[in-house]
Motif scaffolding. Structure first.
Motif, short mmCIF file in Angstrom:
data_model
loop_
_atom_site.label_atom_id
_atom_site.label_comp_id
_atom_site.label_asym_id
_atom_site.label_seq_id
_atom_site.Cartn_x
_atom_site.Cartn_y
_atom_site.Cartn_z
N ILE A 68 -32.07 39.45 17.50
CA ILE A 68 -31.33 40.62 17.96
C ILE A 68 -29.99 40.74 17.23
O ILE A 68 -29.44 39.77 16.71
CB ILE A 68 -31.13 40.59 19.50
CG1 ILE A 68 -30.38 39.32 19.93
CG2 ILE A 68 -32.46 40.68 20.21
CD1 ILE A 68 -28.92 39.51 20.17
N ILE A 69 -29.47 41.96 17.26
CA ILE A 69 -28.17 42.31 16.69
C ILE A 69 -27.32 42.87 17.82
O ILE A 69 -27.81 43.62 18.66
CB ILE A 69 -28.31 43.39 15.58
CG1 ILE A 69 -29.35 42.99 14.55
CG2 ILE A 69 -26.97 43.68 14.93
CD1 ILE A 69 -29.02 41.76 13.77
N VAL A 91 -20.57 45.77 25.09
CA VAL A 91 -21.49 45.19 24.12
C VAL A 91 -22.82 45.93 24.19
O VAL A 91 -23.27 46.31 25.28
CB VAL A 91 -21.69 43.68 24.38
CG1 VAL A 91 -22.21 43.43 25.79
CG2 VAL A 91 -22.63 43.07 23.34
N ALA A 92 -23.41 46.16 23.04
CA ALA A 92 -24.73 46.78 22.95
C ALA A 92 -25.62 45.89 22.09
O ALA A 92 -25.16 45.28 21.13
CB ALA A 92 -24.63 48.18 22.34
N VAL A 93 -26.92 45.83 22.44
CA VAL A 93 -27.87 44.94 21.77
C VAL A 93 -29.02 45.75 21.20
O VAL A 93 -29.59 46.61 21.88
CB VAL A 93 -28.40 43.87 22.76
CG1 VAL A 93 -29.32 42.89 22.03
CG2 VAL A 93 -27.25 43.13 23.43
N LEU A 94 -29.35 45.45 19.92
CA LEU A 94 -30.48 46.07 19.25
C LEU A 94 -31.43 44.99 18.75
O LEU A 94 -31.01 43.87 18.46
CB LEU A 94 -30.01 46.89 18.03
CG LEU A 94 -29.05 48.05 18.23
CD1 LEU A 94 -28.68 48.64 16.87
CD2 LEU A 94 -29.67 49.12 19.11
N SER A 95 -32.70 45.36 18.62
CA SER A 95 -33.64 44.48 17.93
C SER A 95 -33.51 44.69 16.43
O SER A 95 -32.84 45.63 15.99
CB SER A 95 -35.07 44.78 18.38
OG SER A 95 -35.47 46.05 17.89
N ARG A 96 -34.12 43.83 15.62
CA ARG A 96 -34.05 43.98 14.17
C ARG A 96 -34.67 45.29 13.71
O ARG A 96 -34.35 45.80 12.64
CB ARG A 96 -34.75 42.81 13.47
CG ARG A 96 -33.94 41.54 13.38
CD ARG A 96 -32.64 41.76 12.59
NE ARG A 96 -32.86 42.20 11.24
CZ ARG A 96 -33.01 41.40 10.20
NH1 ARG A 96 -32.94 40.08 10.37
NH2 ARG A 96 -33.19 41.87 8.98
N SER A 97 -35.57 45.85 14.53
CA SER A 97 -36.19 47.13 14.17
C SER A 97 -35.37 48.32 14.65
O SER A 97 -35.75 49.47 14.42
CB SER A 97 -37.60 47.21 14.77
OG SER A 97 -37.53 47.09 16.18
N GLY A 98 -34.21 48.07 15.31
CA GLY A 98 -33.34 49.15 15.74
C GLY A 98 -33.59 49.63 17.16
O GLY A 98 -32.96 50.61 17.59
N VAL A 99 -34.48 48.96 17.91
CA VAL A 99 -34.75 49.37 19.29
C VAL A 99 -33.57 48.95 20.17
O VAL A 99 -33.08 47.82 20.09
CB VAL A 99 -36.05 48.72 19.81
CG1 VAL A 99 -36.27 49.07 21.28
CG2 VAL A 99 -37.22 49.17 18.96
N ARG A 100 -33.13 49.88 21.03
CA ARG A 100 -32.03 49.57 21.94
C ARG A 100 -32.54 48.71 23.09
O ARG A 100 -33.44 49.12 23.84
CB ARG A 100 -31.40 50.84 22.49
CG ARG A 100 -30.76 51.71 21.42
CD ARG A 100 -29.96 52.85 22.03
NE ARG A 100 -29.24 53.61 21.02
CZ ARG A 100 -28.32 54.53 21.28
NH1 ARG A 100 -28.03 54.81 22.56
NH2 ARG A 100 -27.72 55.17 20.30
N LEU A 101 -31.96 47.53 23.23
CA LEU A 101 -32.42 46.60 24.26
C LEU A 101 -31.56 46.64 25.51
O LEU A 101 -32.04 46.34 26.60
CB LEU A 101 -32.44 45.17 23.70
CG LEU A 101 -33.30 44.96 22.45
CD1 LEU A 101 -33.20 43.52 21.99
CD2 LEU A 101 -34.74 45.35 22.74
N GLY A 102 -30.28 46.96 25.38
CA GLY A 102 -29.43 47.02 26.55
C GLY A 102 -27.97 47.00 26.18
O GLY A 102 -27.59 46.74 25.04
N ASP A 103 -27.09 47.28 27.15
CA ASP A 103 -25.65 47.21 26.93
C ASP A 103 -24.96 46.85 28.25
O ASP A 103 -25.53 47.01 29.33
CB ASP A 103 -25.12 48.53 26.38
CG ASP A 103 -25.24 49.67 27.37
OD1 ASP A 103 -26.36 50.20 27.54
OD2 ASP A 103 -24.22 50.01 28.02
N ARG A 104 -23.75 46.37 28.14
CA ARG A 104 -23.01 45.95 29.32
C ARG A 104 -21.52 45.97 29.02
O ARG A 104 -21.09 45.73 27.89
CB ARG A 104 -23.43 44.56 29.77
CG ARG A 104 -22.63 44.01 30.97
CD ARG A 104 -23.13 42.66 31.42
NE ARG A 104 -24.49 42.74 31.94
CZ ARG A 104 -25.12 41.71 32.51
NH1 ARG A 104 -24.50 40.53 32.62
NH2 ARG A 104 -26.34 41.86 32.95
N GLN A 105 -20.73 46.24 30.06
CA GLN A 105 -19.27 46.16 29.96
C GLN A 105 -18.79 44.88 30.65
O GLN A 105 -19.25 44.56 31.74
CB GLN A 105 -18.62 47.38 30.61
CG GLN A 105 -17.09 47.38 30.54
CD GLN A 105 -16.49 48.67 31.01
OE1 GLN A 105 -16.60 49.70 30.34
NE2 GLN A 105 -15.88 48.64 32.19
#
Length: 412
Positions: free
Chosen positions: A16-17, A29-43
């Motif tokens: 993940i990125i 913070v926001a999290v993406l997979s290597r393919s660019g899929v949005r996995l989640g975010d949090r403050q």
């Protein structure tokens, strides 16, 4: 609006990125997979506990490839240190341009934009490494910032004294205005005026004394800071600290620009761009020229400019170089640009590929054993006695002069 997290099973390993939009009180913070899929975010709050929560959150989605943080040397400094301590790779993310932000702005949007920029840089291999900010250069940075404010305050104090003397009672103006700055400060600091409530003369005199003593106090602060900076410069980077023309403040400014991890600067061209000395093409039609670069770190650029002026005035090699450039038709501005670029190249090599500083402790004993005075040595080499003295004391570095001096002493 936050994205819906993708469910990750324990058997699934995802690289993940992450991207982080930093603020004074909170980070998003926001999290993406290597393919660019949005996995989640949090403050999370901008506290040690919040940093730990952020690390746990991004690690819950898989293997962390890299985290991009906005403002690694400002609001994101604490988070950057925490991520590195946890073994998480961190890169610098530039805040989005105004045109990009016209499409909408919120903390989740900015965090995902940071993550997407990291993903794009990962594909191109262009990953800017931030300053580590955890070594002696960080000490230098804080001391240098305090010194700059002290210098500004001292300049304001002497300027206020002179402005006040313009409208002061005539007898005070006649007494103090002709004095040069050192004598003026010393005289004003020693006067014993009457209480300020008695008369205008007393109020003006007391005000002048307060300002003079403020000037003296700030001068003491600056002297103490210069002593600390000189020690840290020599401990951190002996080669640049000993280079010709690099004083305590100019060396400190360049070290702050490079950071505690100067190896992050992959080439001398990168350092030149960082210090605003990379030439910019300014050609048009039959004109083929370059202009001054007004970008980069302006404090470092100012330091390089001061070094260039010192070398232009006192260094024979630099003078020969200036003469050569002048013969090609270059203007003074163009020559200074070339000098700054050459000095930036030299400083980068001294930072990244430092050479041992040659020993000069034998020079003064050798001179004394020959019964030679500083003036005699200075006359032989065509320099001022102070140049030889500073060379013997290690206050300035000039390897060519030191070698010639030593050879002359041994054969004299």
């Amino acid at each position: 609006m936050s994205a819906t997290p993708v469910e990750i099973t324990p058997e699934t390993t995802v690289e993940i990125i992450a991207g982080v939009d930093t603020h004074k009180d909170t980070h998003h913070v926001a999290v993406l997979s290597r393919s660019g899929v949005r996995l989640g975010d949090r403050q999370v709050p901008a506290t040690a506990a919040g940093y730990d929560e952020l690390v746990v959150f991004i690690a819950s989605f898989g293997t962390v490839r890299v985290v991009g943080v906005e403002g690694t040397n400002s609001y994101g400094a604490g988070l950057t240190r925490q991520l590195r301590a946890a073994g998480v790779p961190v890169i610098e993310v530039i805040r989005p341009k105004r045109a990009q932000r016209r499409r909408g702005k919120s903390d989740p949007i900015d965090a995902f934009a940071a993550a997407q920029q990291v993903l794009a840089d990962l594909e191109t291999g262009d990953l800017p490494t931030p300053k580590s900010a955890d070594g002696s250069v960080e000490q230098i940075r804080h001391l240098l910032a305090v010194r700059r404010s002290a210098v500004k305050a001292r300049s304001a104090a002497i300027q206020q004294i002179k402005n006040m003397l313009v409208t002061a009672p005539q007898h005070l103006r006649d007494r103090f205005e002709p004095l040069k700055d050192p004598a003026l400060i010393q005289t004003l600091a020693a006067i014993r005026p009457a209480p300020a409530t008695e008369s205008v003369d007393a109020a003006v005199s007391r005000s002048l004394r307060i300002l003079a003593r403020r000037y003296q106090h700030l001068t003491g602060e600056i002297t103490d800071l210069d002593t600390d900076l000189d020690i840290l410069n020599k401990q951190t980077a002996p080669a640049p600290a000993a280079a010709y023309g690099l004083g305590t403040v100019t060396c400190a400014a360049l070290l702050v620009t490079a950071g505690d991890n100067p190896e992050r600067l992959r080439s001398e061209a990168a350092f030149a761009a960082l210090t605003g000395t990379a030439p910019i093409p300014a050609s048009s039609g039959r004109t083929n020229r370059h202009r001054l670069n007004r970008g980069g770190d302006r404090q470092a650029n100012c330091a390089l400019h001061q070094i260039a002026l010192v070398r232009w005035s006192h260094d024979p090699t630099t003078r020969a170089y200036v003469t050569k450039l002048r013969a090609t038709g270059k203007s003074t501005k163009d020559i200074l640009r070339c000098l700054r670029r050459a000095i930036a190249r030299e400083v980068w090599h001294l930072l990244v590929h430092p050479e041992p500083v040659p020993e000069i402790d034998d020079l003064r004993p050798l001179r004394h054993s020959k019964g030679l005075s500083l003036q005699t040595v200075a006359d032989h080499f065509g320099v001022w006695p102070a140049v030889i003295s500073r060379l013997e004391l290690g206050k300035t570095r000039n390897d060519d002069l030191a070698t010639a001096y030593r050879n002359w002493l041994l054969t004299a």
